[in-house]
Structures are given as structure tokens and as C-alpha cells.
Design a protein around this motif. Structure first.
Motif, PDB file in Angstrom:
ATOM      1  N   PRO A 157      64.347  67.313  31.188  1.00 54.87           N
ATOM      2  CA  PRO A 157      64.220  65.914  31.640  1.00 54.87           C
ATOM      3  C   PRO A 157      65.329  65.542  32.621  1.00 54.87           C
ATOM      4  CG  PRO A 157      65.208  65.985  29.476  1.00 54.87           C
ATOM      5  CD  PRO A 157      64.869  67.404  29.821  1.00 54.87           C
ATOM      6  N   ASP A 158      65.139  64.425  33.309  1.00 57.45           N
ATOM      7  CA  ASP A 158      66.171  63.913  34.207  1.00 57.45           C
ATOM      8  C   ASP A 158      67.239  63.173  33.418  1.00 57.45           C
ATOM      9  OD1 ASP A 158      64.721  64.825  36.344  1.00 57.45           O
ATOM     10  OD2 ASP A 158      63.575  62.960  36.532  1.00 57.45           O
ATOM     11  N   LEU A 159      66.811  62.640  32.268  1.00 59.76           N
ATOM     12  CA  LEU A 159      67.718  61.792  31.500  1.00 59.76           C
ATOM     13  C   LEU A 159      67.548  62.072  30.016  1.00 59.76           C
ATOM     14  CD1 LEU A 159      69.619  59.303  31.143  1.00 59.76           C
ATOM     15  CD2 LEU A 159      67.559  57.882  31.184  1.00 59.76           C
ATOM     16  N   ILE A 160      68.659  62.236  29.316  1.00 57.76           N
ATOM     17  CA  ILE A 160      68.612  62.362  27.862  1.00 57.76           C
ATOM     18  C   ILE A 160      69.452  61.247  27.264  1.00 57.76           C
ATOM     19  CG2 ILE A 160      69.230  63.768  25.866  1.00 57.76           C
ATOM     20  CD1 ILE A 160      68.730  66.238  27.536  1.00 57.76           C
ATOM     21  N   ILE A 161      68.849  60.510  26.340  1.00 58.84           N
ATOM     22  CA  ILE A 161      69.583  59.479  25.630  1.00 58.84           C
ATOM     23  C   ILE A 161      69.982  60.071  24.287  1.00 58.84           C
ATOM     24  CG2 ILE A 161      69.478  57.170  24.637  1.00 58.84           C
ATOM     25  CD1 ILE A 161      67.150  56.682  26.699  1.00 58.84           C
ATOM     26  N   ALA A 162      71.278  60.204  24.061  1.00 57.78           N
ATOM     27  CA  ALA A 162      71.749  60.800  22.813  1.00 57.78           C
ATOM     28  C   ALA A 162      72.338  59.702  21.953  1.00 57.78           C
ATOM     29  CB  ALA A 162      72.783  61.869  23.107  1.00 57.78           C
ATOM     30  N   ASP A 163      71.671  59.419  20.826  1.00 61.24           N
ATOM     31  CA  ASP A 163      72.080  58.298  19.973  1.00 61.24           C
ATOM     32  C   ASP A 163      72.974  58.805  18.846  1.00 61.24           C
ATOM     33  OD1 ASP A 163      72.369  55.999  18.608  1.00 61.24           O
ATOM     34  OD2 ASP A 163      70.285  55.848  17.933  1.00 61.24           O
ATOM     35  N   GLU A 164      74.251  58.740  19.026  1.00 62.46           N
ATOM     36  CA  GLU A 164      75.225  59.218  18.050  1.00 62.46           C
ATOM     37  C   GLU A 164      74.761  60.515  17.394  1.00 62.46           C
ATOM     38  OE1 GLU A 164      77.484  56.624  15.980  1.00 62.46           O
ATOM     39  OE2 GLU A 164      76.688  54.769  16.799  1.00 62.46           O
ATOM     40  N   PRO A 165      74.453  61.526  18.171  1.00 61.48           N
ATOM     41  CA  PRO A 165      73.826  62.698  17.574  1.00 61.48           C
ATOM     42  C   PRO A 165      74.770  63.504  16.709  1.00 61.48           C
ATOM     43  CG  PRO A 165      74.269  63.097  19.872  1.00 61.48           C
ATOM     44  CD  PRO A 165      74.664  61.682  19.603  1.00 61.48           C
ATOM     45  N   THR A 166      76.044  63.167  16.705  1.00 63.99           N
ATOM     46  CA  THR A 166      76.962  63.988  15.921  1.00 63.99           C
ATOM     47  C   THR A 166      77.564  63.254  14.739  1.00 63.99           C
ATOM     48  OG1 THR A 166      78.773  63.394  17.395  1.00 63.99           O
ATOM     49  CG2 THR A 166      77.609  65.409  17.892  1.00 63.99           C
ATOM     50  N   THR A 167      77.298  61.937  14.616  1.00 68.04           N
ATOM     51  CA  THR A 167      77.978  61.192  13.556  1.00 68.04           C
ATOM     52  C   THR A 167      77.561  61.623  12.160  1.00 68.04           C
ATOM     53  OG1 THR A 167      76.435  59.499  14.176  1.00 68.04           O
ATOM     54  CG2 THR A 167      78.744  59.038  14.573  1.00 68.04           C
ATOM     55  N   ALA A 168      76.317  62.132  12.011  1.00 67.72           N
ATOM     56  CA  ALA A 168      75.860  62.503  10.671  1.00 67.72           C
ATOM     57  C   ALA A 168      76.349  63.904  10.284  1.00 67.72           C
ATOM     58  CB  ALA A 168      74.346  62.430  10.592  1.00 67.72           C
ATOM     59  N   LEU A 169      77.094  64.541  11.187  1.00 68.76           N
ATOM     60  CA  LEU A 169      77.504  65.921  10.926  1.00 68.76           C
ATOM     61  C   LEU A 169      78.970  65.993  10.527  1.00 68.76           C
ATOM     62  CD1 LEU A 169      75.799  67.437  14.067  1.00 68.76           C
ATOM     63  CD2 LEU A 169      74.857  67.244  11.778  1.00 68.76           C
ATOM     64  N   ASP A 170      79.327  67.132   9.934  1.00 69.18           N
ATOM     65  CA  ASP A 170      80.745  67.254   9.579  1.00 69.18           C
ATOM     66  C   ASP A 170      81.556  67.567  10.842  1.00 69.18           C
ATOM     67  OD1 ASP A 170      81.278  70.291   9.756  1.00 69.18           O
ATOM     68  OD2 ASP A 170      79.434  70.138   8.578  1.00 69.18           O
ATOM     69  N   VAL A 171      82.869  67.407  10.731  1.00 68.19           N
ATOM     70  CA  VAL A 171      83.716  67.371  11.927  1.00 68.19           C
ATOM     71  C   VAL A 171      83.657  68.669  12.738  1.00 68.19           C
ATOM     72  CG1 VAL A 171      86.038  66.976  12.778  1.00 68.19           C
ATOM     73  CG2 VAL A 171      85.221  65.736  10.786  1.00 68.19           C
ATOM     74  N   THR A 172      83.688  69.813  12.066  1.00 69.97           N
ATOM     75  CA  THR A 172      83.692  71.072  12.820  1.00 69.97           C
ATOM     76  C   THR A 172      82.391  71.248  13.587  1.00 69.97           C
ATOM     77  OG1 THR A 172      83.121  72.080  10.715  1.00 69.97           O
ATOM     78  CG2 THR A 172      85.351  72.474  11.541  1.00 69.97           C
ATOM     79  N   THR A 173      81.276  70.943  12.942  1.00 68.06           N
ATOM     80  CA  THR A 173      79.989  71.048  13.624  1.00 68.06           C
ATOM     81  C   THR A 173      79.941  70.073  14.784  1.00 68.06           C
ATOM     82  OG1 THR A 173      79.162  71.262  11.370  1.00 68.06           O
ATOM     83  CG2 THR A 173      77.535  71.278  13.119  1.00 68.06           C
ATOM     84  N   GLN A 174      80.513  68.884  14.560  1.00 64.56           N
ATOM     85  CA  GLN A 174      80.559  67.861  15.596  1.00 64.56           C
ATOM     86  C   GLN A 174      81.212  68.396  16.871  1.00 64.56           C
ATOM     87  OE1 GLN A 174      82.695  64.016  15.080  1.00 64.56           O
ATOM     88  NE2 GLN A 174      81.201  63.725  13.453  1.00 64.56           N
ATOM     89  N   VAL A 175      82.385  68.997  16.686  1.00 66.18           N
ATOM     90  CA  VAL A 175      83.147  69.504  17.822  1.00 66.18           C
ATOM     91  C   VAL A 175      82.362  70.596  18.542  1.00 66.18           C
ATOM     92  CG1 VAL A 175      85.243  70.740  18.479  1.00 66.18           C
ATOM     93  CG2 VAL A 175      85.351  68.899  16.791  1.00 66.18           C
ATOM     94  N   GLN A 176      81.776  71.489  17.740  1.00 67.50           N
ATOM     95  CA  GLN A 176      80.979  72.583  18.299  1.00 67.50           C
ATOM     96  C   GLN A 176      79.852  72.046  19.168  1.00 67.50           C
ATOM     97  OE1 GLN A 176      79.375  74.745  15.064  1.00 67.50           O
ATOM     98  NE2 GLN A 176      80.298  76.678  15.671  1.00 67.50           N
ATOM     99  N   ILE A 177      79.086  71.128  18.600  1.00 64.03           N
ATOM    100  CA  ILE A 177      77.923  70.607  19.314  1.00 64.03           C
ATOM    101  C   ILE A 177      78.361  69.844  20.556  1.00 64.03           C
ATOM    102  CG2 ILE A 177      76.048  68.926  19.161  1.00 64.03           C
ATOM    103  CD1 ILE A 177      75.292  70.049  16.559  1.00 64.03           C
ATOM    104  N   LEU A 178      79.445  69.073  20.417  1.00 64.41           N
ATOM    105  CA  LEU A 178      79.924  68.324  21.572  1.00 64.41           C
ATOM    106  C   LEU A 178      80.272  69.243  22.730  1.00 64.41           C
ATOM    107  CD1 LEU A 178      82.157  65.422  20.265  1.00 64.41           C
ATOM    108  CD2 LEU A 178      80.147  65.301  21.719  1.00 64.41           C
ATOM    109  N   SER A 179      80.975  70.331  22.431  1.00 64.63           N
ATOM    110  CA  SER A 179      81.393  71.199  23.534  1.00 64.63           C
ATOM    111  C   SER A 179      80.176  71.881  24.149  1.00 64.63           C
ATOM    112  CB  SER A 179      82.421  72.226  23.056  1.00 64.63           C
ATOM    113  OG  SER A 179      81.798  73.171  22.233  1.00 64.63           O
ATOM    114  N   GLU A 180      79.184  72.182  23.304  1.00 58.65           N
ATOM    115  CA  GLU A 180      77.980  72.796  23.864  1.00 58.65           C
ATOM    116  C   GLU A 180      77.215  71.816  24.755  1.00 58.65           C
ATOM    117  OE1 GLU A 180      75.842  74.733  20.671  1.00 58.65           O
ATOM    118  OE2 GLU A 180      77.664  75.890  20.326  1.00 58.65           O
TER     119      GLU A 180
END
Lengths: 303, 333, 324
Positions: free
Chosen positions: B179-202
Motif C-alpha cells: 500500500p501507499d499508506l499504512i496506519i499503525a494503531d499502537e501495534p506494539t503496546t500489547a506486546l512485551d518490551v523486547t518484542t516491542q523493540v524488535q518489531i519497531l526496528s523491523e
């Protein structure tokens, strides 16, 4: 932004004043109609001896010559039979009012017994726990898995027809619903902190049950009771229709329908249709009410 | 400068309830360039998610877009006003040109459908592809978001995945049609911190690689600080401040933005040295918002003028916007 | 999983034994069957002899034991009234009940379910609200009431359907069926519809409330966000998740249908086993009543068992939980 911008503040039912309750209840016009109709029907049923044109079971007042008259016919003594007469010359309107009375009486008595007994069993189950709990719940499960009408029929077959036996049979098929729900609510309340605190303060068990647990079981009990009232009227009608319920001397709506049934195909429809419509209206009104109450207490539909 | 990919102008989305209109989104404006990440920041209840839903046209009843325009441009400079499109045309854009990743990965995947099905159907809804083509695409995108062994995992049901893996699936679903645009609605808040960091960097990597623009919705300014080029701060359904990330973080001009920045734990500082700043009071209920500036009850700079609603004033350069009567010192807009 | 199924199986056997004993005790021993069996001129000695011959003087559990012994040999005893083997009487009447029940199930699921799904997708629409109110009616009124009203409308006021009996039947392998002839179908229509209404209302309500709840869930929102056609969202994403509980309830409602058939058959003089039961009750023909009840109990416990096992086997979540 959370996904529930519309969540209403959740309050316990017992904290809501009656006014709020009514405002929410009356949002459904059908439910208001149900409530009004129910009140009218109950009033009419219990005033039957006062407002009925005749006592349909006093042979002195029934003129056999007026049998099977259509609605609106004029009888031998000059009286108008608004809903016609049955095969014995009884005024259908009077028979119907007395039938309604019998139906309500049986349904309400059985409901009362089932409510008290079921609540008791539910509390015992929740509080005794262990094998008492599993035994009671096992019985509840088995009984609830069977069609109520069949269980009621078998009880009537076993014990024979009669008012007391009908009340008994109806109470037997209903108590399980109360027991299961009271147990569920009681288990939830039991683990709440205020109950634990009361226990620590050595408040007697009975007092805890009566003052703390029971009041919190009331909203679900109210919903079940309203559902069961409709169901009791309906089951009693079925039993009496099959000739297994009320005695001949005290016909309920179901039996009146059954009595007139043989004349239906002969074109004398009013004998069974009048009590049929009364039954329909009664059960429908009660159900509209219970349906609304159930929706109101179903948190999943609150959006 | 190119014309922006997405322009939201004075968007208003209200929920018309029996208790009155809830102004979930009330006068929101921002714009977004192709390939850019925009952080949409605010407390819960500030209208971020509903803004996202409004762009996609999936606001549930009784919510409705009552004002404003959402303009989407394509590469040939053709433009469509999303909120004027019919459901049929909107459906063709959703999941195709605009995708969204929802907040809770545990709830947003259908429990009774295989992961593969949920990916493949997204392709088949938008292009004339064969099943095997769509499957190939699904495997490909799953690999790109870091799901190991994608061919096997296609056959799995969501409950067989961990929370982090499910969110990767949700990201894969968003990415699958490029897509041209992706709306990401707090996609990492429900995850634990390490997974959060991983997904964010990806996601950061993906954002660089694909040229897709992102709207990153979050309540956590720290998350978007390293991710977004621009940040829009929302409060009670309104954008209160908009600006380039560094500029906004270094020179916040709205007292609310300053409060948000102050509540981020600082790096390298000893916890005992510095007390975390707290914004006093709570987010007001959207049902009975005070007249005027909604923040004034919590604001230490509030004055008599704040009883009147301030307008969103855009700076002459167009890269900074502010809604405040008594802004903090900084370069004047 | 196997262990779970075996445990469930044992549970059913115990339930069955307990229920059969209660049924037997309740119906077989209360009252004196001699009042029906012996004619009025019989002497006390004759009655005594007959009582002994039938084993009615034995203790309750001995009688139960003997009855169960014969039952396992396929012998349900003989009717007090017709002297025919009870099994023959029931088998003869079974097809009539079977076809009525099956057709009514088809009607209720075929009409109630799709209407409920549509109503659940558009819960605010006028049709949906009206349907809900009507479903209260269908759900709560006893089915003889609908029988009465249908008879009144379609047989008395506008006589377009035959009122009673099975009509013309066709024999297939020695079993008579009504649904294979036009006349038979006409006769079937009202009873099957009467029996179907309650269930139809139930299906409508279940489908509606199920869909209404599912449509608000996040994964439906995501399906919309993915740009899926609404048909696919409703049928594949929502309905699939609503169907699991509904299928369970359809299974469990078969018991309710059989119970309902007793009343429906009485209304329409439909010569099935329900009518047989009521006739037998009125004539105090206990062997038939006991046999009916035992068969019903058995069928019912069996259906419950099958539904539970299906649930264990079909639900991917329990399946996984059990394997893992």
C-alpha cells in the motif's frame, strides 16, 4: 483513542434508582406494552369472580340450552354472550377469565416454590462446595438437558392430574434454572473482598448469605423469574391441553382450548380460539417483558 | 516539495448518541508525504484511532464523518476525497492502497481461519491473481516481517502463534498489497518490551525499504521520536500541535506537548536525579467538554482568553502548526 | 482426547442407567396395573395369579433387573391394551414422527438461520427489530397454540390444507412415507410448520445475537480494513464463528423436537409415536409408556454424547489444547 468511546459508566444494578431502571426499560415500546398488558391480565384474572358475567362452574348459572352460541349471541335469559358459549352453555368470557385466573395461580405458585427452593439449592451448592456441589450441579445439568415439557409430562403421568400436582411438576422443572444462576452469582460474590472481610470479622455465614450474597444474586434472579413465569404458563397450558394437567373442575386456559378443540373443525372456532388468544396474549406479554429485562442485564449488548 | 500523499483537512467525526453528539474527532488536520512516517500522539480517548478509522471509512455506527476532507493522491497527481467516495470505491482502496494494523494482535485475527487464508484473501480481494500466486506472495511477505518457516506457518491457526508473532502476521497483512499508506494503531503496546523493540526496528527498516508512508498512532512520544519525521499531537479530538519531530521535541510550544515530553524518562539520567513530570488532572470526558480550550483545566498557563476555542494556526513556512493562546517561547510561527 | 471421550462415554452410561431406573420406578410401579389389566369380574385369586405371572409382586429392583434383561434381548414387553409387542407398535409409528421431525428441522434451520444472520448484520433496521419481537412470540408460545392458529386459518377459515392424518402414503421397503406424495406433503405441511416455529424462532435469535456480537469484534473490523467484499466478511469471517455454538444447539434441539412432536401429533392426529404415547397414557398402557420413555432417554443421551464428541473433535482450539 480507545475503541469504546461510548462505554457507559457501569454501576451495579442495586445502586440504580428505580427511575433510571424505568427509563432504560421503557426504551423498548414492545416491553412497555408487555408490562402494561401483563398488569391488566393479572388484575383481570384475580378479579375474575367479581367481573365475570357468571360463575361458569356454578351449574345453577349455566343454561344448557344456550350451548355453542357464537360470540355476541343473546342467551335464553336475555344476556349477551360476548365471546359466545361452549358445548355446555357456559359463557366463554367468564370461563376465560376463570381460566386465566387458574393459569396465573398455578404459574405463580410454582414459580414461587421453584424460586425459593432453587435459590436455596444454589446457595448450598456454592457454599458447601465439593461433592454436595457436584451432586446438585449434576442433577441440574441432567434435568436442564431434557426438554422441560417431557419431564413435566412424566411427572404428571406418574402422579396423576390435579392442581397441587401441576404446581409440583412445574416447580420441579423450573428450580434448576434458579439453582444454577444463583450458584454462579454466589460464587462470584463469595470471592469478593467484602465477603472475605466479613468472614474474617466472623460474621455468621447465614448473615453473609442473607445480607451480602443474596442481594447481589437478585438481578439475574429477576430475569430468570420473568422468563420462567412465561414458560410456566406455557408448559401448564401444554400439559392441560394434553389432558395431563389441571383437573376438569378447575380448567385453565390450556384445558379450555382443549375442550373447544373438538368443535374447531366443525366451524365453532370461538370455543377454543378465545382462550387461545388469551393464552397467546399472556405468554407474549410476559415474554416481551422478560426479553427486555434480559437485554438490560446482558453486559455484552451494552455498547 | 511534492504535493503530499495524504491530506486531512478539518476532519470531524462525531458519534451521534442519545446522550448527545460525542466529538471523537473534531477539527483534525495534518498532511503526509510519500514514504514519510507521521507520529499521531495523544492520550487514550484523544481521537487517534477514530482518525485512523475515518481515513479508511470504517467508523462504526453511530459514528459519522460530519465535516472536513481526507484527500489521497496517487503518483500521477490524481486525487480522491476519501470521505466522498462510495462504499464500493472505498473498499477497493482499503487493504490495497491504505492498510491498517490494529492495536490488539490477539483480537484482530479471525480465530477460526488459517493464517494463510487471512493473508491470501487480502490479495484476492484486490487483484486478479491465482491462488498459488497469492500464496507465494503471502509466504514472501511473512518472511519479510520475520516469521520463521512461513510455508508451514501458513497452515496454522492464530491461537498457535505468540502475541508478537500475531502482530507480525497483522503487519504482513498490511504490507501484502504494497500500500501507499499504512496506519499503525499502537501495534506494539500489547506486546512485551523486547518484542516491542524488535518489531519497531523491523518496521523502521520496512519503512525505509518500501517507500510506504506510515501513520504511527501511539500514546508514547518516545516510540515515535526515533521513528517519525513529523509528529501531530492530539488532545480531546483536536490536533493541538504539529511539527517536524526534532523541532517539536526540542521546542514544544503547546503546554500539553511540553507535558508529554517531560513525562518521558530521560536517557542517561539517574532516576533519583529527576522526577518524572506528571500532567495534573485527567483527560476530560468527550461528552461534556468545557467551552474553549479543552486543556485549559489542566494548564498552568491558562488565562481568560482560553474560554474561547483557539484555532490551529499554521506557521508561514507551513511546517509547524499550533492551537494555543499562550504558547511557550520559541521561534514565532 | 481419547481419554476425554471415554470419560464422557462412561458418564453417559451412568446417566442412562440412573435415568432408566427413575423412569421405570416412576411409571411402572406407581398405581396398580391390574386395574387396567383385569376385567371387573376377575376374582381376587385370578388377580393374584396374574400379578405373580407378570412378576409384579417382586421387589422394585428385581422387576427392573428382569425388565432390563429382556430389553437387552430386544424385548420391550407387550402392550396391556393391544397385546402386540411394544417394539412392533413403536416401529410402525416411528416413520411418521421421523418425517415430520426432519422436515420441521429443515424448515426451522432453512428459514430461521438466514433471517437471523441478516437481522444480526443490520441490527438497527426495522425488519430486524420486528423479527426480534416476532421471535419472542415463536419462542415462548407453546406449539399447540400455533397448531390451533394454523388449523383455524388454513383449515377452517381458508380450507386449503387438510387438517388431520397422514394422507396418502407410499411404501418404500415396507415403510410408509407421506412426504413422497403430493397429498401426503399437504398433510405434512401444517404439523411440520407447527413443530418448526419454536425452533425457527430459536435459530433466528441465536443467529441474530451471535452475528450482532461477532460483527463488533476486532477481526471483523480488520476484515473490513482489508477491503474484503461484505459477502465474504459475513459468510466466511462472521458466520463461521457463530456456527459452532449453533450446530451444538441444533443437535440438542432434536430432543426438544421429539418432545414437541408429542403435542403436535396430538393436535393434528398425526399417527406417530408421540400420539401413541398420549393414547397409551390415557389408556394406562404402561409398557408402551415405559418403552417410549426409555427409547427417548437413550436417544437423548446419545445425541448429547455425539454433540459433545463432535465439539471435542471439531473445535481447533480444544483439539490443539488436547494434543499439546
Amino acid at each position: 483513542m480507545t475503541s469504546t468511546p461510548l462505554a457507559r459508566p457501569t454501576m451495579r444494578f442495586s445502586e440504580r434508582p428505580l427511575g433510571r431502571f424505568w427509563r432504560e426499560y421503557s426504551q423498548s415500546h414492545a416491553a412497555v406494552f408487555g408490562l402494561v398488558m401483563t398488569l391488566i391480565l393479572i388484575a383481570v384474572a384475580f378479579l375474575a369472580p367479581l367481573i365475570a358475567p357468571q360463575d361458569p362452574y356454578d351449574l345453577m348459572q349455566v343454561d344448557f340450552m344456550d350451548s355453542e352460541l357464537p360470540p355476541g349471541a343473546i342467551g335464553g335469559a336475555g344476556q349477551t354472550y360476548v365471546l359466545g358459549t361452549d358445548a355446555n352453555g357456559r359463557d366463554m368470557l367468564s370461563a376465560l377469565l376463570f381460566g386465566l385466573r387458574a393459569s396465573f395461580m398455578v404459574a405463580l405458585s410454582s414459580l414461587g416454590i421453584a424460586l425459593v427452593f432453587g435459590t436455596l439449592m444454589g446457595l448450598v451448592s456454592a457454599y458447601a462446595g465439593r461433592w454436595v456441589d457436584s451432586l446438585i450441579m449434576r442433577i441440574v445439568d441432567i434435568q436442564m438437558s431434557f426438554p422441560t415439557i417431557l419431564v413435566a409430562m412424566m411427572l404428571m403421568v406418574t402422579f396423576g392430574r390435579g392442581i397441587d400436582k401441576t404446581i409440583f411438576a412445574l416447580a420441579v422443572v423450573q428450580w434448576a434454572y434458579f439453582a444454577r444462576n444463583v450458584r454462579a452469582s454466589a460464587l462470584v460474590e463469595r470471592s469478593r473482598e467484602y465477603v472475605l472481610a466479613a468472614q474474617l470479622a466472623q460474621v455468621p455465614t447465614f448473615r453473609i448469605l442473607w445480607r451480602h450474597i443474596l442481594p447481589n444474586c437478585l438481578p439475574p434472579l429477576m430475569v430468570i423469574a420473568s422468563i420462567q413465569l412465561a414458560s410456566a404458563v406455557s408448559i401448564e397450558a401444554s400439559l392441560s391441553f394434553l389432558g395431563l394437567g389441571m383437573p376438569v373442575t378447575q380448567p385453565s386456559l390450556g384445558m379450555l382450548i382443549s375442550n373447544g378443540f373438538g368443535y374447531l373443525l366443525g366451524g365453532k372456532y370461538w370455543i377454543s380460539v378465545a382462550p387461545g388468544i388469551a393464552l397467546g396474549l399472556t405468554v407474549f406479554s410476559l415474554s416481551l417483558m422478560s426479553d427486555r429485562l434480559r437485554d438490560m442485564f446482558n453486559p455484552r449488548l451494552k455498547r | 516539495m511534492n504535493r503530499p500523499l495524504l491530506e486531512v483537512r478539518n476532519l470531524q467525526t462525531h458519534f451521534l448518541t442519545s446522550m448527545g453528539a460525542i466529538r471523537a474527532v473534531d477539527d483534525v488536520s495534518f498532511s503526509l508525504q510519500r514514504g514519510e512516517v507521521l507520529g499521531l500522539v495523544g492520550e487514550s480517548g484523544s481521537g487517534k484511532t477514530i482518525t485512523g478509522y475515518s481515513i479508511l471509512g470504517v467508523v462504526d455506527e453511530p459514528g459519522r464523518i460530519v465535516g472536513g476532507e481526507i484527500v489521497l493522491r496517487d503518483t500521477e497527481d490524481g486525487e480522491v476525497v476519501l470521505n466522498h467516495l462510495g462504499e464500493k470505491q472505498l473498499r477497493r482502496l482499503r487493504g490495497n492502497r491504505i492498510a491498517m494494523i490494529m492495536q490488539d494482535p490477539m483480537m484482530s485475527l479471525n480465530p477460526s481461519l488459517r493464517i494463510g487464508t487471512q493473508l491470501v484473501e487480502t490479495v484476492l480481494a484486490h487483484r486478479q491473481a491465482s491462488r498459488s500466486e497469492a500464496e507465494r506472495r503471502a509466504v514472501d511477505v511473512m518472511r519479510r516481517v520475520g516469521i520463521p518457516d512461513p510455508e508451514q506457518r501458513m497452515q496454522a491457526f492464530p491461537h498457535e502463534f505468540s502475541g508478537g508473532m500475531r502482530q507480525r502476521v497483522a503487519i504482513a497483512i498490511a504490507l501484502i498489497n504494497e500500500p501507499d499508506l499504512i496506519i499503525a494503531d499502537e501495534p506494539t503496546t500489547a506486546l512485551d518490551v523486547t518484542t516491542q523493540v524488535q518489531i519497531l526496528s523491523e518496521v523502521q527498516k520496512l519503512a525505509r525499504e518500501t517507500g510506504t508512508a506510515w501513520i504511527w498512532i501511539t500514546h508514547d512520544l518516545a516510540v515515535v521520536a526515533g521513528l517519525a519525521q513529523h509528529i501531530a499531537v492530539m488532545y480531546a479530538g483536536k490536533v493541538v500541535e504539529f511539527g517536524a519531530t526534532e523541532d517539536l521535541l526540542d521546542h514544544p510550544r503547546h503546554p500539553y506537548t511540553r507535558g508529554l515530553i517531560a513525562s518521558i524518562p530521560g536517557e542517561g539520567e539517574l532516576a533519583a536525579d529527576r522526577r518524572l513530570h506528571q500532567i495534573p488532572g485527567n483527560t476530560p470526558s468527550l461528552l461534556n467538554l468545557p467551552e474553549g480550550c479543552a486543556f485549559r483545566t489542566r494548564c498552568d498557563r491558562a488565562g481568560a482568553q482560553c474560554d474561547i476555542q483557539p484555532m490551529l494556526e499554521t506557521s508561514s513556512a507551513g511546517d509547524r502548526a499550533l492551537r494555543c493562546w499562550h504558547p511557550l517561547e520559541g521561534q514565532s510561527p | 482426547m481419547t481419554e476425554m471421550i471415554i470419560r464422557r462415554l462412561l458418564q453417559s452410561v451412568v446417566t442412562l442407567l440412573v435415568l432408566s431406573f427413575i423412569t421405570f420406578a416412576g411409571i411402572y410401579l406407581i398405581g396398580n396395573p391390574m386395574e387396567v389389566l383385569a376385567d371387573e369380574s376377575a376374582t381376587a385369586a385370578q388377580i393374584q395369579a396374574a400379578t405373580e405371572r407378570l412378576g409384579l409382586d417382586q421387589p422394585l429392583w428385581v422387576q427392573y433387573w428382569h425388565y432390563m434383561e429382556r430389553l437387552f434381548a430386544g424385548d420391550f414387553g407387550r402392550s396391556y391394551v393391544t397385546s402386540l409387542p411394544v417394539s412392533t407398535m413403536i416401529l410402525q409409528r416411528l416413520p411418521a414422527t421421523l418425517e415430520m421431525t426432519v422436515i420441521s428441522l429443515l424448515i426451522s434451520v432453512g428459514i430461521g438461520l438466514p433471517l437471523g444472520v441478516v437481522a444480526g448484520v443490520f441490527p438497527k433496521s426495522r425488519w430486524s427489530r420486528g423479527g426480534s419481537v416476532l421471535s419472542v412470540l415463536g419462542f415462548s408460545l407453546p406449539n399447540f397454540w400455533f397448531g390451533l392458529m394454523l388449523l383455524l386459518c388454513l383449515a377452517v377459515w381458508f380450507p386449503i390444507l387438510p387438517a388431520i392424518g397422514r394422507g396418502q402414503t407410499v411404501e418404500v421397503n415396507g415403510v410408509a412415507w407421506s412426504f413422497l406424495t403430493r397429498d401426503g406433503l399437504a398433510h405434512l405441511a401444517m404439523p411440520a410448520l407447527t413443530l418448526a416455529i419454536g425452533n425457527m424462532a430459536l435459530m433466528f435469535r441465536l443467529a441474530k445475537s451471535g452475528m450482532q456480537e461477532v460483527m463488533l469484534l476486532d477481526y471483523i473490523k480488520l476484515a473490513r480494513i482489508k477491503g474484503l467484499p461484505s459477502r465474504r466478511i459475513v459468510v466466511v469471517h462472521a458466520l463461521r464463528n457463530v456456527m459452532i455454538p449453533i450446530i451444538t444447539i441444533i443437535g440438542l434441539e432434536i430432543g426438544g423436537l421429539i418432545a414437541g412432536s408429542i403435542i403436535t401429533e396430538t393436535v393434528f392426529a398425526w399417527p406417530g409415536i408421540g400420539k401413541l404415547l398420549i393414547d397409551s397414557i390415557n389408556m394406562l398402557d404402561r409398557p408402551v409408556v415405559v418403552a417410549y420413555m426409555l427409547i427417548f432417554t437413550f436417544t437423548f443421551v446419545l445425541i448429547n454424547l455425539i454433540v459433545d464428541i463432535c465439539y471435542i473433535v471439531l473445535d481447533p482450539r480444544t483439539r490443539e489444547a488436547l494434543q499439546g
